[in-house]
Scaffold this motif. Structure first.
Motif, PDB file in Angstrom:
ATOM      1  N   VAL A  93       0.672  -0.965   0.175  1.00 12.91           N
ATOM      2  CA  VAL A  93      -0.424   0.074  -0.241  1.00 12.91           C
ATOM      3  C   VAL A  93       0.735   1.585   0.209  1.00 12.91           C
ATOM      4  O   VAL A  93       0.381   1.565  -0.475  1.00 12.91           O
ATOM      5  N   ILE A  94       1.607   0.957   0.823  1.00  9.38           N
ATOM      6  CA  ILE A  94       2.713   2.010   1.110  1.00  9.38           C
ATOM      7  C   ILE A  94       3.478   2.862  -0.302  1.00  9.38           C
ATOM      8  O   ILE A  94       3.706   3.626  -0.841  1.00  9.38           O
ATOM      9  N   ARG A  95       3.424   1.534  -1.192  1.00 11.52           N
ATOM     10  CA  ARG A  95       4.480   1.685  -2.412  1.00 11.52           C
ATOM     11  C   ARG A  95       3.654   2.444  -3.467  1.00 11.52           C
ATOM     12  O   ARG A  95       4.278   3.098  -4.258  1.00 11.52           O
ATOM     13  N   GLU A  96       2.312   1.851  -3.822  1.00 11.40           N
ATOM     14  CA  GLU A  96       1.661   2.700  -4.596  1.00 11.40           C
ATOM     15  C   GLU A  96       0.961   4.054  -4.424  1.00 11.40           C
ATOM     16  O   GLU A  96       1.246   4.212  -5.355  1.00 11.40           O
ATOM     17  N   ALA A  97       1.371   4.338  -2.659  1.00  5.37           N
ATOM     18  CA  ALA A  97       0.728   5.122  -2.679  1.00  5.37           C
ATOM     19  C   ALA A  97       2.071   6.563  -2.946  1.00  5.37           C
ATOM     20  O   ALA A  97       1.876   8.024  -3.156  1.00  5.37           O
ATOM     21  N   VAL A  98       3.178   6.263  -3.077  1.00  2.67           N
ATOM     22  CA  VAL A  98       4.439   6.896  -2.998  1.00  2.67           C
ATOM     23  C   VAL A  98       4.611   6.992  -3.711  1.00  2.67           C
ATOM     24  O   VAL A  98       4.594   8.508  -4.643  1.00  2.67           O
ATOM     25  N   LEU A  99       4.376   6.312  -5.323  1.00  2.00           N
ATOM     26  CA  LEU A  99       3.869   6.352  -6.708  1.00  2.00           C
ATOM     27  C   LEU A  99       2.965   7.289  -6.955  1.00  2.00           C
ATOM     28  O   LEU A  99       2.831   7.992  -7.465  1.00  2.00           O
ATOM     29  N   LYS A 100       1.834   7.246  -6.631  1.00  2.00           N
ATOM     30  CA  LYS A 100       0.855   8.189  -7.149  1.00  2.00           C
ATOM     31  C   LYS A 100       1.560   9.630  -6.748  1.00  2.00           C
ATOM     32  O   LYS A 100       0.910  10.291  -6.929  1.00  2.00           O
TER      33      LYS A 100
END
Length: 270
Positions: A93-100
């Motif tokens: 989840v953190i990885r996807e949020a950071v990418l966004k």
């Protein structure tokens, strides 16, 4: 398979929508999830789609938490990841949020490092090595550190170091030249300037006091040492310890001898 029977917009948050399955409230989603998954009334919702929705909402929650964190000041990617980890979001989840966040330019370690450089050199008068350590603590990639620090022109570094050296010299005018020079060198080293910059900055300072300044320096250091040493020693032992203490302060022997002689005469009432 459950069917979406109703979708309503929340009153207090116009970007969120309540989803009802078979006339019972299921959960709320962000407008972006509504669009991404094409959610409409009458649409069947299998378990796979449910899981995808829940995962997407968790990413959105992490994204919103990060935006709130970034609202106070710029942050590095590492700081944001740490904050989300503390909030107990999962790694994926953190990885996807950071990418966004990065895609929307809310998170940019180069821009963050440039702002850090500007603040540290202009407000704190720090040299490149001290700023590098700050970047390192924030998790900035070494290649980004190098690229940004290359913008810190050596002439600007020297001007800052000279300004700090001159300020220290004025503030510590009552200190003997040798001791003052060492104090300034240590201060500039702590600020993160290179040896060459420090050397040039120190060489720009006039360290030789005039007669009145030497008298004041000797009197200030001498009186302090005399009070400390006279309480424990006398005679030859006191004289030797006084010479040692004042010599370490950078005061010449002829001035030390004159001061000790004056104090001994005062002590004898002469």
């Amino acid at each position: 398979m459950p069917i979406i029977t109703k979708i309503t917009q929340q009153k207090n948050d116009k970007e969120r929508y309540n989803i009802y399955l078979d006339n019972a409230f299921f959960f709320s989603v962000h407008e972006s999830s509504l669009v991404k998954f094409g959610l409409t009334k009458g649409m069947p919702l299998d378990e796979f789609l449910k899981d995808d929705l829940i995962y997407e909402e968790e990413i959105q929650r992490a994204f919103n938490r990060a935006l709130h964190f970034l609202g106070y000041r710029m942050r590095s990617e590492q700081e944001v990841r740490q904050k989300l980890t503390e909030a107990e979001f999962g790694d994926a989840v953190i990885r996807e949020a950071v990418l966004k966040l990065k895609k929307l330019n809310f998170l940019d370690d180069t821009a963050f490092s440039e702002a850090l450089l500007s603040t540290q050199k202009n407000s704190s008068g720090k040299g490149p090595e001290a700023i590098r350590q700050e970047m390192k603590k924030k998790g900035i990639d070494p290649s980004v550190q190098e690229a940004v620090l290359d913008e810190y022109d050596p002439e600007e570094q020297l001007a800052t170091a000279k300004r700090l050296a001159q300020k220290a010299a004025r503030k510590n005018a009552a200190i003997a030249p040798v001791q003052l020079k060492q104090r300034i060198q240590n201060a500039l080293q702590r600020k993160g300037f290179s040896f060459d910059i420090i050397k040039e900055a120190v060489n720009s300072i006039e360290f030789e006091p005039d007669e009145d300044e030497w008298t004041a320096i000797t009197e200030t250091a001498g009186e302090k040492a005399w009070r400390r040493i006279s309480g424990k020693y006398s005679g030859y032992e006191r004289k030797q310890r006084m010479k040692q203490a004042l010599y370490q302060k950078g005061i010449p022997f002829d001035r030390i001898d004159a001061f000790i002689e004056k104090k001994e005469l005062e002590e004898n009432g002469e």
